[in-house]
Scaffold this motif. Structure first.
Motif, mmCIF file in Angstrom:
data_model
loop_
_atom_site.group_PDB
_atom_site.id
_atom_site.type_symbol
_atom_site.label_atom_id
_atom_site.label_comp_id
_atom_site.label_asym_id
_atom_site.label_seq_id
_atom_site.Cartn_x
_atom_site.Cartn_y
_atom_site.Cartn_z
ATOM 1 N N ASP A 83 -26.788 -15.885 19.871
ATOM 2 C CA ASP A 83 -27.438 -14.982 21.137
ATOM 3 C C ASP A 83 -28.658 -15.766 20.883
ATOM 4 O O ASP A 83 -29.420 -15.304 19.310
ATOM 5 C CB ASP A 83 -27.089 -13.922 21.521
ATOM 6 C CG ASP A 83 -27.893 -13.572 22.740
ATOM 7 O OD1 ASP A 83 -28.522 -15.056 23.657
ATOM 8 O OD2 ASP A 83 -27.419 -12.525 22.504
ATOM 9 N N LEU A 84 -29.854 -15.657 21.613
ATOM 10 C CA LEU A 84 -31.451 -15.253 21.516
ATOM 11 C C LEU A 84 -31.895 -15.147 22.086
ATOM 12 O O LEU A 84 -31.330 -15.261 23.729
ATOM 13 C CB LEU A 84 -32.575 -16.884 21.136
ATOM 14 C CG LEU A 84 -34.172 -17.708 21.842
ATOM 15 C CD1 LEU A 84 -34.676 -16.169 20.136
ATOM 16 C CD2 LEU A 84 -34.311 -18.676 21.183
ATOM 17 N N ARG A 85 -33.048 -14.391 22.006
ATOM 18 C CA ARG A 85 -33.675 -13.357 23.193
ATOM 19 C C ARG A 85 -35.070 -13.040 23.118
ATOM 20 O O ARG A 85 -35.302 -12.573 22.107
ATOM 21 C CB ARG A 85 -32.810 -11.945 23.266
ATOM 22 C CG ARG A 85 -31.434 -11.577 23.435
ATOM 23 C CD ARG A 85 -31.183 -10.198 23.499
ATOM 24 N NE ARG A 85 -29.656 -10.315 22.532
ATOM 25 C CZ ARG A 85 -29.116 -8.865 22.441
ATOM 26 N NH1 ARG A 85 -29.164 -8.241 21.959
ATOM 27 N NH2 ARG A 85 -27.540 -9.612 22.087
ATOM 28 N N LEU A 86 -35.395 -14.030 23.908
ATOM 29 C CA LEU A 86 -37.373 -13.958 23.857
ATOM 30 C C LEU A 86 -37.976 -12.509 24.049
ATOM 31 O O LEU A 86 -37.390 -12.682 25.560
ATOM 32 C CB LEU A 86 -37.692 -15.376 24.256
ATOM 33 C CG LEU A 86 -37.201 -16.271 23.647
ATOM 34 C CD1 LEU A 86 -37.820 -17.830 24.589
ATOM 35 C CD2 LEU A 86 -38.016 -17.177 22.590
ATOM 36 N N LEU A 87 -38.679 -11.864 23.380
ATOM 37 C CA LEU A 87 -39.070 -10.854 24.312
ATOM 38 C C LEU A 87 -40.991 -10.955 24.459
ATOM 39 O O LEU A 87 -41.191 -10.328 25.077
ATOM 40 C CB LEU A 87 -39.488 -9.671 22.490
ATOM 41 C CG LEU A 87 -37.870 -9.236 21.595
ATOM 42 C CD1 LEU A 87 -38.101 -8.611 20.596
ATOM 43 C CD2 LEU A 87 -36.915 -8.397 22.705
ATOM 44 N N SER A 88 -40.687 -12.247 24.099
ATOM 45 C CA SER A 88 -41.905 -12.701 24.359
ATOM 46 C C SER A 88 -41.880 -14.148 24.790
ATOM 47 O O SER A 88 -41.830 -14.722 23.707
ATOM 48 C CB SER A 88 -43.180 -11.835 23.596
ATOM 49 O OG SER A 88 -43.580 -12.176 22.851
ATOM 50 N N ALA A 89 -43.214 -14.433 24.878
ATOM 51 C CA ALA A 89 -43.849 -16.144 24.421
ATOM 52 C C ALA A 89 -44.197 -16.264 22.815
ATOM 53 O O ALA A 89 -43.676 -17.555 22.424
ATOM 54 C CB ALA A 89 -44.587 -16.645 24.800
ATOM 55 N N ASP A 90 -43.998 -15.135 21.738
ATOM 56 C CA ASP A 90 -44.491 -15.162 20.613
ATOM 57 C C ASP A 90 -43.053 -14.540 19.889
ATOM 58 O O ASP A 90 -43.046 -14.479 18.773
ATOM 59 C CB ASP A 90 -45.904 -15.717 20.164
ATOM 60 C CG ASP A 90 -46.143 -16.185 21.173
ATOM 61 O OD1 ASP A 90 -46.525 -17.385 20.498
ATOM 62 O OD2 ASP A 90 -47.888 -15.961 21.590
ATOM 63 N N SER A 91 -42.502 -14.288 20.864
ATOM 64 C CA SER A 91 -41.313 -12.792 19.401
ATOM 65 C C SER A 91 -40.110 -13.158 19.976
ATOM 66 O O SER A 91 -39.845 -13.270 21.262
ATOM 67 C CB SER A 91 -41.552 -11.795 19.626
ATOM 68 O OG SER A 91 -41.716 -10.847 20.931
ATOM 69 N N GLY A 92 -39.053 -13.104 18.962
ATOM 70 C CA GLY A 92 -37.833 -12.858 19.897
ATOM 71 C C GLY A 92 -36.618 -12.387 18.883
ATOM 72 O O GLY A 92 -37.085 -12.221 18.086
ATOM 73 N N ILE A 93 -35.158 -12.606 18.907
ATOM 74 C CA ILE A 93 -34.554 -11.983 18.456
ATOM 75 C C ILE A 93 -32.938 -13.263 18.727
ATOM 76 O O ILE A 93 -33.106 -13.227 19.257
ATOM 77 C CB ILE A 93 -33.947 -10.884 18.910
ATOM 78 C CG1 ILE A 93 -34.937 -9.549 18.297
ATOM 79 C CG2 ILE A 93 -32.717 -10.401 17.689
ATOM 80 C CD1 ILE A 93 -34.462 -7.966 19.457
ATOM 81 N N LEU A 94 -32.986 -13.473 17.110
ATOM 82 C CA LEU A 94 -32.020 -14.466 17.117
ATOM 83 C C LEU A 94 -30.687 -13.947 16.014
ATOM 84 O O LEU A 94 -30.789 -13.412 15.404
ATOM 85 C CB LEU A 94 -31.964 -15.989 16.610
ATOM 86 C CG LEU A 94 -31.605 -16.428 15.834
ATOM 87 C CD1 LEU A 94 -30.604 -17.186 16.767
ATOM 88 C CD2 LEU A 94 -32.189 -17.981 14.978
ATOM 89 N N LEU A 95 -29.615 -13.692 16.614
ATOM 90 C CA LEU A 95 -28.427 -13.446 16.247
ATOM 91 C C LEU A 95 -27.199 -14.514 16.013
ATOM 92 O O LEU A 95 -27.491 -15.928 16.752
ATOM 93 C CB LEU A 95 -27.445 -12.756 17.466
ATOM 94 C CG LEU A 95 -28.189 -11.486 18.201
ATOM 95 C CD1 LEU A 95 -27.216 -11.637 18.756
ATOM 96 C CD2 LEU A 95 -28.507 -10.327 16.893
ATOM 97 N N THR A 96 -26.931 -14.580 14.325
ATOM 98 C CA THR A 96 -25.927 -15.537 14.177
ATOM 99 C C THR A 96 -25.042 -15.531 13.892
ATOM 100 O O THR A 96 -24.270 -14.580 12.746
ATOM 101 C CB THR A 96 -26.849 -16.646 13.512
ATOM 102 O OG1 THR A 96 -27.541 -15.994 12.053
ATOM 103 C CG2 THR A 96 -28.231 -17.575 13.523
ATOM 104 N N GLU A 97 -23.930 -16.162 13.306
ATOM 105 C CA GLU A 97 -22.279 -15.571 12.989
ATOM 106 C C GLU A 97 -22.129 -17.452 11.552
ATOM 107 O O GLU A 97 -22.624 -18.174 12.149
ATOM 108 C CB GLU A 97 -21.373 -16.021 13.534
ATOM 109 C CG GLU A 97 -19.978 -15.619 12.932
ATOM 110 C CD GLU A 97 -18.662 -15.227 14.216
ATOM 111 O OE1 GLU A 97 -18.593 -13.763 13.716
ATOM 112 O OE2 GLU A 97 -18.858 -16.038 15.427
ATOM 113 N N GLY A 98 -21.648 -16.486 10.301
ATOM 114 C CA GLY A 98 -21.752 -18.365 9.432
ATOM 115 C C GLY A 98 -21.510 -17.043 7.975
ATOM 116 O O GLY A 98 -20.402 -15.995 8.466
#
Length: 123
Positions: A58-73
């Motif tokens: 999942d990728l959640r953009l909080l603004s045009a210049d910030s976000g949270i990326l969730l990964t599995e691996g």
């Protein structure tokens, strides 16, 4: 498998993570020098010959210049094609764009498939 994968992961983390990182082992690092030292030691030692793999969840953009990326691996031991349960992780990456370049000011991961011990059990 690519024998240089660990070195590339080390360079990426040292070049992009500037603040703090948390990993599967009980470890906390703050700053590029501490992160670099941890990764250099790890890939010269217990993670030598391994490959790190992951995919975005999942990728959640909080603004045009910030976000949270969730990964599995996780970590692929030499000769493996699937990540063993004990090496699987889910990770959170805080991403920010500064001067047109994406950076990682914080990273954290935890086991993806291991169960917590029962209350009162041994960890």
């Amino acid at each position: 498998m690519d024998p240089k994968a660990g070195q590339r992961a080390q360079r990426l983390a040292c070049g992009r993570v500037g603040r703090q990182t948390h990993t599967q082992r009980p470890f906390y690092a703050k700053g590029r020098d501490a992160i670099h030292a941890y990764l250099a030691e790890s890939f010269a030692g217990q993670y030598k010959g391994t490959q790190v793999t992951g995919r975005p969840l999942d990728l959640r953009l909080l603004s045009a210049d910030s976000g949270i990326l969730l990964t599995e691996g996780g970590v692929l031991p030499a000769g493996h094609t699937e990540v063993p349960d004990e090496q699987s992780i889910r990770a959170s990456w805080v991403v920010v764009r500064r001067d047109g370049e994406w950076r990682l000011p914080a990273y954290q991961n935890s086991h993806a498939r291991l169960q917590l011990p029962a209350p009162g059990g041994v960890a």
